[in-house]
Design a protein around this motif. Structure first.
Motif, PDB file in Angstrom:
ATOM      1  N   LEU A 190       0.816  -1.215   0.000  1.00  0.00           N
ATOM      2  CA  LEU A 190       0.000   0.000   0.000  1.00  0.00           C
ATOM      3  C   LEU A 190       0.847   1.261   0.000  1.00  0.00           C
ATOM      4  CD1 LEU A 190      -2.793  -0.951   2.587  1.00  0.00           C
ATOM      5  CD2 LEU A 190      -2.986  -0.886   0.101  1.00  0.00           C
ATOM      6  N   ASN A 191       2.060   1.181   0.565  1.00  0.00           N
ATOM      7  CA  ASN A 191       2.896   2.374   0.729  1.00  0.00           C
ATOM      8  C   ASN A 191       4.187   2.314  -0.075  1.00  0.00           C
ATOM      9  OD1 ASN A 191       1.603   4.110   3.073  1.00  0.00           O
ATOM     10  ND2 ASN A 191       1.351   1.954   3.633  1.00  0.00           N
ATOM     11  N   ASP A 192       4.292   1.354  -0.988  1.00  0.00           N
ATOM     12  CA  ASP A 192       5.472   1.250  -1.864  1.00  0.00           C
ATOM     13  C   ASP A 192       6.763   1.190  -1.060  1.00  0.00           C
ATOM     14  OD1 ASP A 192       4.039   1.502  -4.446  1.00  0.00           O
ATOM     15  OD2 ASP A 192       3.604   3.511  -3.733  1.00  0.00           O
ATOM     16  N   LEU A 193       6.756   0.412   0.012  1.00  0.00           N
ATOM     17  CA  LEU A 193       7.925   0.310   0.878  1.00  0.00           C
ATOM     18  C   LEU A 193       8.791  -0.884   0.476  1.00  0.00           C
ATOM     19  CD1 LEU A 193       6.188   0.894   4.332  1.00  0.00           C
ATOM     20  CD2 LEU A 193       7.697   2.510   3.156  1.00  0.00           C
ATOM     21  N   GLU A 194      10.101  -0.738   0.642  1.00  0.00           N
ATOM     22  CA  GLU A 194      11.017  -1.855   0.447  1.00  0.00           C
ATOM     23  C   GLU A 194      11.024  -2.715   1.706  1.00  0.00           C
ATOM     24  OE1 GLU A 194      12.557  -2.551  -2.301  1.00  0.00           O
ATOM     25  OE2 GLU A 194      12.060  -0.725  -3.409  1.00  0.00           O
ATOM     26  N   LYS A 195      11.334  -3.974   1.544  1.00  0.00           N
ATOM     27  CA  LYS A 195      11.391  -4.876   2.686  1.00  0.00           C
ATOM     28  C   LYS A 195      12.507  -4.428   3.621  1.00  0.00           C
ATOM     29  CE  LYS A 195      11.141  -9.770   3.837  1.00  0.00           C
ATOM     30  NZ  LYS A 195      11.121 -11.159   3.298  1.00  0.00           N
ATOM     31  N   GLY A 196      12.200  -4.320   4.889  1.00  0.00           N
ATOM     32  CA  GLY A 196      13.194  -3.934   5.877  1.00  0.00           C
ATOM     33  C   GLY A 196      13.304  -2.438   6.095  1.00  0.00           C
ATOM     34  N   GLU A 197      12.633  -1.646   5.256  1.00  0.00           N
ATOM     35  CA  GLU A 197      12.692  -0.192   5.399  1.00  0.00           C
ATOM     36  C   GLU A 197      11.969   0.233   6.680  1.00  0.00           C
ATOM     37  OE1 GLU A 197      12.025   3.617   2.418  1.00  0.00           O
ATOM     38  OE2 GLU A 197      11.442   1.599   1.814  1.00  0.00           O
ATOM     39  N   ARG A 198      12.563   1.162   7.412  1.00  0.00           N
ATOM     40  CA  ARG A 198      12.008   1.559   8.692  1.00  0.00           C
ATOM     41  C   ARG A 198      10.811   2.488   8.526  1.00  0.00           C
ATOM     42  NH1 ARG A 198      14.067   0.494  13.375  1.00  0.00           N
ATOM     43  NH2 ARG A 198      13.332   2.405  14.380  1.00  0.00           N
ATOM     44  N   ILE A 199       9.915   2.418   9.489  1.00  0.00           N
ATOM     45  CA  ILE A 199       8.799   3.353   9.600  1.00  0.00           C
ATOM     46  C   ILE A 199       9.316   4.591  10.329  1.00  0.00           C
ATOM     47  CG2 ILE A 199       6.503   3.714  10.575  1.00  0.00           C
ATOM     48  CD1 ILE A 199       6.593   1.710   8.250  1.00  0.00           C
ATOM     49  N   GLU A 200       9.055   5.767   9.749  1.00  0.00           N
ATOM     50  CA  GLU A 200       9.602   6.998  10.310  1.00  0.00           C
ATOM     51  C   GLU A 200       8.553   7.741  11.135  1.00  0.00           C
ATOM     52  OE1 GLU A 200      12.686   7.695  10.156  1.00  0.00           O
ATOM     53  OE2 GLU A 200      13.272   6.164   8.688  1.00  0.00           O
ATOM     54  N   ALA A 201       8.945   8.207  12.306  1.00  0.00           N
ATOM     55  CA  ALA A 201       8.041   8.938  13.198  1.00  0.00           C
ATOM     56  C   ALA A 201       7.507  10.188  12.514  1.00  0.00           C
ATOM     57  CB  ALA A 201       8.766   9.319  14.480  1.00  0.00           C
ATOM     58  N   GLY A 202       6.208  10.414  12.675  1.00  0.00           N
ATOM     59  CA  GLY A 202       5.568  11.615  12.148  1.00  0.00           C
ATOM     60  C   GLY A 202       5.069  11.505  10.724  1.00  0.00           C
ATOM     61  N   GLU A 203       5.508  10.475   9.990  1.00  0.00           N
ATOM     62  CA  GLU A 203       5.062  10.344   8.608  1.00  0.00           C
ATOM     63  C   GLU A 203       3.705   9.638   8.554  1.00  0.00           C
ATOM     64  OE1 GLU A 203       7.804   8.790   5.851  1.00  0.00           O
ATOM     65  OE2 GLU A 203       9.179  10.481   6.025  1.00  0.00           O
ATOM     66  N   TYR A 204       2.972   9.939   7.488  1.00  0.00           N
ATOM     67  CA  TYR A 204       1.659   9.335   7.274  1.00  0.00           C
ATOM     68  C   TYR A 204       1.790   8.124   6.356  1.00  0.00           C
ATOM     69  CZ  TYR A 204      -0.348  13.518   9.382  1.00  0.00           C
ATOM     70  OH  TYR A 204      -0.685  14.529  10.250  1.00  0.00           O
ATOM     71  N   TYR A 205       1.082   7.050   6.709  1.00  0.00           N
ATOM     72  CA  TYR A 205       1.088   5.827   5.909  1.00  0.00           C
ATOM     73  C   TYR A 205      -0.359   5.472   5.571  1.00  0.00           C
ATOM     74  CZ  TYR A 205       5.974   5.484   7.220  1.00  0.00           C
ATOM     75  OH  TYR A 205       7.310   5.748   7.384  1.00  0.00           O
ATOM     76  N   TYR A 206      -0.532   4.890   4.396  1.00  0.00           N
ATOM     77  CA  TYR A 206      -1.873   4.568   3.905  1.00  0.00           C
ATOM     78  C   TYR A 206      -2.267   3.154   4.307  1.00  0.00           C
ATOM     79  CZ  TYR A 206      -1.264   8.777   1.151  1.00  0.00           C
ATOM     80  OH  TYR A 206      -1.058  10.085   0.775  1.00  0.00           O
ATOM     81  N   THR A 207      -3.544   2.987   4.636  1.00  0.00           N
ATOM     82  CA  THR A 207      -4.076   1.657   4.950  1.00  0.00           C
ATOM     83  C   THR A 207      -5.088   1.213   3.905  1.00  0.00           C
ATOM     84  OG1 THR A 207      -5.706   2.682   6.437  1.00  0.00           O
ATOM     85  CG2 THR A 207      -3.656   1.896   7.423  1.00  0.00           C
ATOM     86  N   GLU A 208      -5.198   1.987   2.829  1.00  0.00           N
ATOM     87  CA  GLU A 208      -5.939   1.527   1.654  1.00  0.00           C
ATOM     88  C   GLU A 208      -5.153   1.935   0.412  1.00  0.00           C
ATOM     89  OE1 GLU A 208      -9.523   3.441   0.093  1.00  0.00           O
ATOM     90  OE2 GLU A 208      -9.490   4.779   1.831  1.00  0.00           O
ATOM     91  N   LYS A 209      -5.500   1.362  -0.713  1.00  0.00           N
ATOM     92  CA  LYS A 209      -4.727   1.507  -1.946  1.00  0.00           C
ATOM     93  C   LYS A 209      -4.654   2.959  -2.405  1.00  0.00           C
ATOM     94  CE  LYS A 209      -5.373  -1.806  -4.789  1.00  0.00           C
ATOM     95  NZ  LYS A 209      -5.947  -2.714  -5.815  1.00  0.00           N
ATOM     96  N   LYS A 210      -3.452   3.386  -2.763  1.00  0.00           N
ATOM     97  CA  LYS A 210      -3.271   4.739  -3.284  1.00  0.00           C
ATOM     98  C   LYS A 210      -3.866   4.844  -4.696  1.00  0.00           C
ATOM     99  CE  LYS A 210       1.263   4.996  -2.454  1.00  0.00           C
ATOM    100  NZ  LYS A 210       2.622   5.597  -2.405  1.00  0.00           N
TER     101      LYS A 210
END
Length: 534
Positions: free
Chosen positions: A354-374
């Protein structure tokens, strides 16, 4: 052999009677772009589609009439598709379905611009009864069609399949396609491809070719949002048009009465050109690297993204906020994907997708992440690249798929991204077209920054015809550099603009003006506000 003879006969007739129009007929290419797909068409399918394209031009007066309807209605259709996150390319489907005739009725009793049967119309929240038929309302029916197409694309992740399902129904399309195209971005069209998609391609080529200059009647549609109860007769006097004129463009009200259950869009026609605010000004440019002078910015920067709505005091919890009209969540602290996905209740693989993240990439504090398809497109047309931004951070900022952003701009790597580039967020850039650049005067954005310094909602106008977004002026700095007369305030849970204004002895309106906050007074936890001391 018979097909070749028939094709040749059509060609001769068009040469004899088509005159100048024959030279204008666009030809079916071997490859074209549709939504976020690359469509490759083999020679046999090209000949088949070309016959449909030619047929559109066979009657010049009929084609001209259809062109005029396209000119009137397409700005509204494009806007509603964009607002729903549906590729604008789907606009050609409404021409295929009804020829933009509002009260068109099919043999299967499908009605209106987008040809809905009553049951399907009600599924997408269109009102159909003895008073109102939203299927004949271009605004309401386009919203319904966009919802229907988006829902089906969620099953396929392929806009060709979603489009064909518009004709077959979701169950029929699943039985026909199976899963062979799910997630695919290259589609091959041959004689066995579904006829409905090939007919759609014919309409896209016939009406979307850059070689075609659409007829202009010198008129445009005006939209008025009306809360009833009232009548077209009363509104006709208010707008300075005849009641008959309003009836012609508002077939959705069967008796000329507008009930008070919701806000309706009333249309009428004005002479002249719609006063649309251009995305590009008359600033001087130079060819080559296409640099635009910073003293007269040519592009408008959308500094109000991402747009955050909902319960921002609980932004770190699922199902509390919307990010660019999509379900989202804010990371309260830096952590791993596994920990974060478990906290918000979705699978780690789904979070990455959903967020086009690479495997192992860290979640950054304060950033917004999607829980449905962009979405495949953003609500604004362009973005000016800031120093330190990445393709990922831009895609997150607007809620657009990373693959779609790359495809629209023909750019694949962050190393190809340069500060000042003007990226397309809606339309695909043509092959060989250089990406224009502007001179930046604002401070750099942090690397991989997905959170804007202000989260606001863009405002819209309801007249004239096409509702226009009002983005922030181009290349404005996000947060002024602090000085002895100003301070920076970080929003914490439970704070409102009113409470912050009282704390610092300023007004709410001053806070909104200094920080470019929209009319809905939305602020989010962690947001930096600039405050000038009185």
């Amino acid at each position: 052999m018979k097909k070749i003879q028939i094709t040749y006969l059509i060609f001769i007739l068009l040469v004899l009677f088509g005159g100048e129009s024959m030279a204008q007929i666009p030809q079916v290419p071997a490859e074209l772009e549709f939504a976020d797909l690359i469509v490759r068409i083999n020679p046999q399918a090209r000949r088949e589609i070309q016959l449909d394209v030619d047929a559109q031009y066979r009657n010049p007066s009929y084609f001209k009439t259809k062109q005029e309807r396209v000119n009137l209605y397409m700005p509204i259709i494009e806007r509603e598709l964009r607002n729903a996150g549906v590729p604008v390319d789907l606009k050609y489907l409404v021409i295929q379905e009804s020829g933009l005739i509002g009260d068109a009725v099919s043999t299967s009793n499908a009605v209106g611009f987008w040809q809905f049967k009553q049951g399907t119309a009600e599924e997408v929240f269109l009102r159909v009864d003895n008073q109102i038929d939203d299927r004949k309302n271009i605004v309401a029916s386009t919203k319904g069609a966009a919802l229907y197409l988006q829902k089906h694309n969620n099953s396929f992740d392929n806009w060709m399949c979603a489009l064909v399902s518009y004709q077959m129904g979701l169950g029929g399309a699943k039985a026909y396609f199976g899963t062979q195209y799910n997630g695919k971005r290259v589609v091959d069209v041959d004689r066995n491809s579904h006829w409905y998609f090939k007919k759609f391609l014919a309409h896209k080529i016939a009406f979307g070719s850059p070689t075609i200059m659409l007829a202009s009647s010198g008129q445009y549609l005006v939209e008025e949002r009306v809360q009833g109860p009232t009548t077209l007769a009363i509104l006709a006097k208010k707008y300075g048009v005849t009641e008959q004129h309003l009836q012609e463009y508002n077939l959705w009200t069967k008796s000329g009465k507008i009930p008070g259950d919701k806000v309706y869009t009333v249309l009428y026609v004005r002479d002249g050109s719609a006063p649309i605010q251009p995305a590009i000004s008359t600033a001087q440019t130079k060819t080559g690297n296409q640099t635009v002078t910073s003293s007269s910015p040519a592009y408008k920067q959308a500094d109000s993204y991402p747009r955050i709505a909902g319960n921002t005091t609980k932004a770190s919890l699922p199902d509390q906020i919307k990010v660019n009209n999509l379900d989202g969540v804010q990371a309260p602290q830096s952590t791993t994907q596994s920990t974060f996905s478990g906290r918000i209740g979705i699978k780690e693989n789904k979070l990455r997708k959903l967020n086009d993240l690479e495997k192992g990439e860290r979640i950054e504090a304060g950033e917004y992440y999607y829980t449905e398809k962009k979405k495949a497109s953003a609500e604004v047309s362009t973005h000016i690249v800031r120093p330190g931004e990445t393709l990922w951070s831009i895609s997150q900022k607007y809620g657009i798929k990373l693959a779609a952003l790359k495809s629209k701009n023909r750019i694949r790597k962050d190393t190809d991204l340069k500060a000042g580039m003007v990226l397309n967020l809606q339309d695909h850039r043509k092959r060989g077209e250089e990406i224009p650049k502007v001179n930046l005067t604002s401070p750099p954005a942090p690397a991989r920054q997905a959170v804007a310094t202000s989260a606001t909602t863009t405002t819209t106008t309801t007249t004239p015809a096409v509702t226009q977004t009002s983005p922030t002026p181009a290349v404005s700095s996000t947060t002024p550099t602090p000085s002895p007369s100003q301070i920076a305030h970080t929003v914490v849970g439970g704070e409102t603009l009113f409470s912050i204004s009282k704390k610092y002895g300023v007004t709410v309106n001053q806070l909104k003006e200094w920080n470019n906050i929209g009319s809905q007074n939305i602020i989010s936890i962690g947001q930096k506000l600039v405050i000038f001391r009185p």
